[in-house]
Design a protein around this motif. Sequence first.
Motif, PDB file in Angstrom:
ATOM      1  N   MET A 134       1.040  -0.909   0.148  1.00 56.12           N
ATOM      2  CA  MET A 134      -0.136   0.261   0.275  1.00 56.12           C
ATOM      3  C   MET A 134       0.772   1.239  -0.179  1.00 56.12           C
ATOM      4  SD  MET A 134      -3.146  -0.301  -0.403  1.00 56.12           S
ATOM      5  CE  MET A 134      -3.734   1.302  -0.024  1.00 56.12           C
ATOM      6  N   LYS A 135       1.867   1.339   0.863  1.00 53.59           N
ATOM      7  CA  LYS A 135       3.445   2.545   1.189  1.00 53.59           C
ATOM      8  C   LYS A 135       3.536   2.789  -1.185  1.00 53.59           C
ATOM      9  CE  LYS A 135       5.104   2.963   4.757  1.00 53.59           C
ATOM     10  NZ  LYS A 135       5.787   2.229   5.987  1.00 53.59           N
ATOM     11  N   ARG A 136       3.883   1.466  -0.812  1.00 53.45           N
ATOM     12  CA  ARG A 136       4.559   1.667  -2.502  1.00 53.45           C
ATOM     13  C   ARG A 136       3.131   2.069  -3.392  1.00 53.45           C
ATOM     14  NH1 ARG A 136       6.856  -2.863  -2.637  1.00 53.45           N
ATOM     15  NH2 ARG A 136       5.312  -4.289  -3.703  1.00 53.45           N
ATOM     16  N   MET A 137       2.616   2.093  -3.622  1.00 49.79           N
ATOM     17  CA  MET A 137       0.964   2.042  -4.258  1.00 49.79           C
ATOM     18  C   MET A 137       0.694   3.733  -4.442  1.00 49.79           C
ATOM     19  SD  MET A 137       0.596  -0.514  -6.248  1.00 49.79           S
ATOM     20  CE  MET A 137      -1.516   0.299  -6.697  1.00 49.79           C
ATOM     21  N   PHE A 138       0.614   3.672  -3.306  1.00 46.84           N
ATOM     22  CA  PHE A 138       0.594   5.515  -2.607  1.00 46.84           C
ATOM     23  C   PHE A 138       1.504   6.496  -2.492  1.00 46.84           C
ATOM     24  CE2 PHE A 138      -3.084   4.626   1.073  1.00 46.84           C
ATOM     25  CZ  PHE A 138      -3.878   3.843   0.167  1.00 46.84           C
ATOM     26  N   THR A 139       3.064   5.836  -2.718  1.00 45.61           N
ATOM     27  CA  THR A 139       3.829   6.872  -3.004  1.00 45.61           C
ATOM     28  C   THR A 139       4.477   7.026  -4.593  1.00 45.61           C
ATOM     29  OG1 THR A 139       5.129   5.545  -1.346  1.00 45.61           O
ATOM     30  CG2 THR A 139       6.581   6.865  -2.340  1.00 45.61           C
ATOM     31  N   VAL A 140       4.208   5.929  -5.523  1.00 44.94           N
ATOM     32  CA  VAL A 140       4.317   6.385  -6.961  1.00 44.94           C
ATOM     33  C   VAL A 140       2.425   7.347  -7.112  1.00 44.94           C
ATOM     34  CG1 VAL A 140       3.152   4.663  -9.294  1.00 44.94           C
ATOM     35  CG2 VAL A 140       5.131   4.198  -7.337  1.00 44.94           C
ATOM     36  N   PHE A 141       1.776   6.620  -6.817  1.00 45.76           N
ATOM     37  CA  PHE A 141       0.411   7.684  -6.973  1.00 45.76           C
ATOM     38  C   PHE A 141       0.893   9.192  -7.025  1.00 45.76           C
ATOM     39  CE2 PHE A 141      -4.050   9.648  -6.213  1.00 45.76           C
ATOM     40  CZ  PHE A 141      -5.093   8.940  -7.175  1.00 45.76           C
ATOM     41  N   ILE A 142       1.117   9.520  -5.219  1.00 47.77           N
ATOM     42  CA  ILE A 142       1.923  10.630  -5.084  1.00 47.77           C
ATOM     43  C   ILE A 142       2.900  11.262  -5.966  1.00 47.77           C
ATOM     44  CG2 ILE A 142       3.155  11.805  -3.350  1.00 47.77           C
ATOM     45  CD1 ILE A 142       2.099  10.354  -1.612  1.00 47.77           C
ATOM     46  N   SER A 143       3.318  10.603  -6.480  1.00 46.38           N
ATOM     47  CA  SER A 143       4.612  11.159  -7.158  1.00 46.38           C
ATOM     48  C   SER A 143       4.632  11.240  -8.779  1.00 46.38           C
ATOM     49  CB  SER A 143       5.770   9.898  -6.945  1.00 46.38           C
ATOM     50  OG  SER A 143       5.642   8.942  -7.851  1.00 46.38           O
ATOM     51  N   GLN A 144       3.377  10.329  -9.561  1.00 46.48           N
ATOM     52  CA  GLN A 144       2.777  10.054 -10.560  1.00 46.48           C
ATOM     53  C   GLN A 144       2.056  11.047 -10.995  1.00 46.48           C
ATOM     54  OE1 GLN A 144       3.555   6.271 -12.620  1.00 46.48           O
ATOM     55  NE2 GLN A 144       5.638   7.270 -11.925  1.00 46.48           N
ATOM     56  N   GLU A 145       0.739  11.010 -10.853  1.00 44.68           N
ATOM     57  CA  GLU A 145      -0.224  11.619 -10.271  1.00 44.68           C
ATOM     58  C   GLU A 145      -0.570  13.200 -10.568  1.00 44.68           C
ATOM     59  OE1 GLU A 145      -1.983   9.710 -12.356  1.00 44.68           O
ATOM     60  OE2 GLU A 145      -1.533   7.486 -11.525  1.00 44.68           O
ATOM     61  N   PRO A 146       0.313  13.805 -10.302  1.00 50.83           N
ATOM     62  CA  PRO A 146       0.203  15.035 -10.323  1.00 50.83           C
ATOM     63  C   PRO A 146       0.846  15.384 -11.691  1.00 50.83           C
ATOM     64  CG  PRO A 146       0.977  15.319  -8.979  1.00 50.83           C
ATOM     65  CD  PRO A 146       0.723  13.989  -9.528  1.00 50.83           C
ATOM     66  N   LYS A 147       1.289  14.610 -12.414  1.00 48.60           N
ATOM     67  CA  LYS A 147       2.211  15.285 -14.067  1.00 48.60           C
ATOM     68  C   LYS A 147       0.390  14.637 -14.829  1.00 48.60           C
ATOM     69  CE  LYS A 147       5.805  12.338 -14.450  1.00 48.60           C
ATOM     70  NZ  LYS A 147       6.479  12.441 -13.059  1.00 48.60           N
ATOM     71  N   ARG A 148      -0.513  13.728 -14.693  1.00 50.32           N
ATOM     72  CA  ARG A 148      -1.688  13.687 -15.367  1.00 50.32           C
ATOM     73  C   ARG A 148      -2.235  14.114 -14.649  1.00 50.32           C
ATOM     74  NH1 ARG A 148      -3.251   7.427 -16.444  1.00 50.32           N
ATOM     75  NH2 ARG A 148      -2.663   7.145 -13.821  1.00 50.32           N
ATOM     76  N   ILE A 149      -2.530  14.839 -13.766  1.00 49.97           N
ATOM     77  CA  ILE A 149      -3.578  15.864 -13.828  1.00 49.97           C
ATOM     78  C   ILE A 149      -3.206  17.002 -14.945  1.00 49.97           C
ATOM     79  CG2 ILE A 149      -4.327  17.832 -12.707  1.00 49.97           C
ATOM     80  CD1 ILE A 149      -5.769  15.154 -11.208  1.00 49.97           C
ATOM     81  N   GLN A 150      -1.894  17.458 -14.754  1.00 54.89           N
ATOM     82  CA  GLN A 150      -1.413  18.560 -15.697  1.00 54.89           C
ATOM     83  C   GLN A 150      -1.702  18.427 -16.962  1.00 54.89           C
ATOM     84  OE1 GLN A 150      -0.387  21.445 -14.066  1.00 54.89           O
ATOM     85  NE2 GLN A 150      -1.000  21.963 -16.212  1.00 54.89           N
ATOM     86  N   SER A 151      -1.486  17.084 -17.390  1.00 50.16           N
ATOM     87  CA  SER A 151      -1.954  16.669 -19.044  1.00 50.16           C
ATOM     88  C   SER A 151      -3.545  17.068 -18.863  1.00 50.16           C
ATOM     89  CB  SER A 151      -1.435  15.201 -19.337  1.00 50.16           C
ATOM     90  OG  SER A 151      -0.455  15.383 -18.630  1.00 50.16           O
ATOM     91  N   ILE A 152      -4.555  16.305 -17.701  1.00 48.05           N
ATOM     92  CA  ILE A 152      -6.359  16.765 -18.488  1.00 48.05           C
ATOM     93  C   ILE A 152      -5.810  18.260 -18.943  1.00 48.05           C
ATOM     94  CG2 ILE A 152      -8.069  16.709 -16.412  1.00 48.05           C
ATOM     95  CD1 ILE A 152      -6.918  13.581 -15.584  1.00 48.05           C
ATOM     96  N   LYS A 153      -5.506  19.083 -17.772  1.00 48.44           N
ATOM     97  CA  LYS A 153      -6.225  20.016 -17.708  1.00 48.44           C
ATOM     98  C   LYS A 153      -5.907  20.637 -19.184  1.00 48.44           C
ATOM     99  CE  LYS A 153      -4.719  22.457 -13.999  1.00 48.44           C
ATOM    100  NZ  LYS A 153      -4.016  23.120 -12.583  1.00 48.44           N
ATOM    101  N   ASP A 154      -4.469  20.219 -19.842  1.00 51.54           N
ATOM    102  CA  ASP A 154      -3.996  21.171 -20.975  1.00 51.54           C
ATOM    103  C   ASP A 154      -5.449  20.121 -21.901  1.00 51.54           C
ATOM    104  OD1 ASP A 154      -1.773  22.162 -19.442  1.00 51.54           O
ATOM    105  OD2 ASP A 154      -0.715  20.682 -19.990  1.00 51.54           O
ATOM    106  N   ALA A 155      -5.101  18.928 -21.797  1.00 49.96           N
ATOM    107  CA  ALA A 155      -6.205  18.608 -22.654  1.00 49.96           C
ATOM    108  C   ALA A 155      -7.304  19.756 -22.643  1.00 49.96           C
ATOM    109  CB  ALA A 155      -6.483  17.169 -22.657  1.00 49.96           C
ATOM    110  N   LEU A 156      -7.912  19.872 -21.366  1.00 52.33           N
ATOM    111  CA  LEU A 156      -9.246  20.464 -21.311  1.00 52.33           C
ATOM    112  C   LEU A 156      -8.968  22.014 -21.754  1.00 52.33           C
ATOM    113  CD1 LEU A 156     -12.044  20.320 -19.667  1.00 52.33           C
ATOM    114  CD2 LEU A 156     -11.208  20.756 -17.992  1.00 52.33           C
TER     115      LEU A 156
END
Length: 114
Positions: A21-43
């Motif tokens: 779980m800690k590994r999954m959460f760490t990956v989520f925290i480190s990678q998802e901000p980039k995806r959120i930015q991509s979502i904003k850019d696409a929008l």
Amino acid sequence: MGKEIVDSKFLESMADRRPFMKRMFTVFISQEPKRIQSIKDALSSGDVEKLRHLAHSLKGGAATIGVERVRECCLQLENACKAGDLDKAMTLMDDLEEEMRNAYEFMFNYLAEH
């Protein structure tokens, strides 16, 4: 939204797999901000197909680790894209960003406590 930030039943089921779980959460925290930015850019560029694809992939990632409210936002965002409703997508983007902040906070706390 009445759902928990992270589904407690899911967390209970993972209680004996804390390192995972800690590994999954760490990956989520480190990678998802980039995806959120991509979502904003696409929008902002009106790329509905890219937006739908990104929302769909984030939905899957969120579902995997029990982040129900983010998953729900992504589902609604995906549906808005399918309907071609960018105004609705804009509103949902605000919701998604707020739920992502909640998720990050939950995960930081989880990582600090375990």
